[in-house]
Each structure stands twice: as structure tokens, then as C-alpha cells.
Design a protein around this motif. Structure first.
Motif: not given
Length: 182
Positions: A51-64
Motif C-alpha cells: 500500500h505504501i509502495v503504491l502510494i509512493i509510486a502514484g505520487k512519483i507518477l503524478f510528479d513527473i
């Protein structure tokens, strides 16, 4: 007139809110016969970390994505996690595997986790994650009213179905097609 099990499961009321009836003895014996692979992964090693990994991955995806502000990125991360969580835990009913004779067909995954027991460690964690993500996203959106309302509504839509008072409660608009159309 012979008894038809499919008709017995049909909802007779046109009410938007209804309570899923308890399982029959046959369904209960089917549920206890084999482990529920659909819900047991929640207690497996590393399941909480995903869950934490998915949240971080989503944040990175939206940041780029070019042109997306930090506030919008956090809000999109929150909405994406909440939508995925609602879909996975509260919208879809049954089990995708055909090994338990339909014992869990009327239950969503949240109701299947830990055999429906409330306040287990897994359920506490899965309730805490959306709340923590809401608090983080609200902080990083600098408490802007528009973002706050969007994040609040997304969080309420995921947290309320997890509460014990909402156990086996269905909303007709969001519960999928009735049995007549399957």
C-alpha cells in the motif's frame, strides 16, 4: 411452485440502501471448508508495505507529469488510492477463483477479510492508510479549500464503508448490477 434459490437472493425492495442477509448454513460450511485465498493475502508478509509502495509510486507518477503542481499531485495521489481501494475492497463482490462453490458471492473483500471480524490488525491498518494519506495530502495542499473538499469526499467514500456500522450495508447505486442482469 418449486423454490428457486436465485429468486431468494434477489432484492425485492427498490430502496437505495439495503442490508445483505446473513449466510445460510450451507454457505457457512462452504466458507469454513477451504481457506479464502481472496482475502488471506491481506495478512501475508509484505501485504501492508505494498500500500505504501503504491502510494509512493502514484505520487512519483503524478510528479513527473509536466504542469502538475504539488497540490494537484497530492490530490491525484489521494483520489487514485481511494478509488482503487474502494473498487478493490468495497465494490467487487465474490471471489475471482472458482474453488469455493460461491460461498463468498454476496460479500465484498472487506467483509471477507479475517472472516468478517472487526478491529483486526489488518483492518485497522487498512482503515489507517486512507486517513493518513488524507492528512498528508491535506497538509501538502496547504489546506486549500478546493483540494480539502475533494480529498475529504474521497476519504469519506472509502472510510465509511470500512466502519462496523456499514458491515453488509449496500447502496443500490454503487453495488453493481442486480442478480437479474448477471
Amino acid at each position: 411452485m418449486p423454490f428457486d434459490a436465485a429468486q431468494a437472493k434477489r432484492r425485492r425492495s427498490s430502496s437505495l440502501v439495503y442490508t445483505e442477509p446473513p449466510e445460510s448454513l450451507e454457505q457457512l460450511s462452504d466458507q469454513s471448508a477451504l481457506p479464502n485465498l481472496n482475502a488471506e493475502w491481506v495478512n501475508a508478509k509484505g501485504a501492508w508495505a505494498i500500500h505504501i509502495v503504491l502510494i509512493i509510486a502514484g505520487k512519483i507518477l503524478f510528479d513527473i507529469i509536466p504542469g502538475v503542481s504539488q497540490e494537484t499531485s497530492w490530490t491525484l495521489t489521494n483520489i487514485s488510492y481511494m478509488a482503487g481501494s474502494y473498487l478493490m475492497f468495497h465494490y467487487v463482490r465474490g471471489v475471482p477463483f472458482d474453488f469455493n462453490a460461491g460461498a463468498y458471492d454476496n460479500l465484498n473483500m472487506w467483509e471477507q477479510i479475517d472472516n468478517g471480524d472487526q478491529y483486526t490488525p489488518a483492518k485497522k491498518f487498512l482503515l489507517m492508510v486512507p486517513i493518513a494519506l488524507f492528512l498528508v495530502s491535506t497538509h501538502y495542499t496547504h489546506y486549500d479549500l478546493t483540494y480539502f473538499i475533494i480529498n475529504t469526499l474521497a476519504t469519506i467514500a472509502v472510510v465509511v464503508p470500512k466502519l462496523p456500522a456499514a458491515h453488509r450495508i449496500r447502496f443500490g447505486l454503487f453495488s453493481g448490477p442486480p442478480d437479474d442482469y448477471k
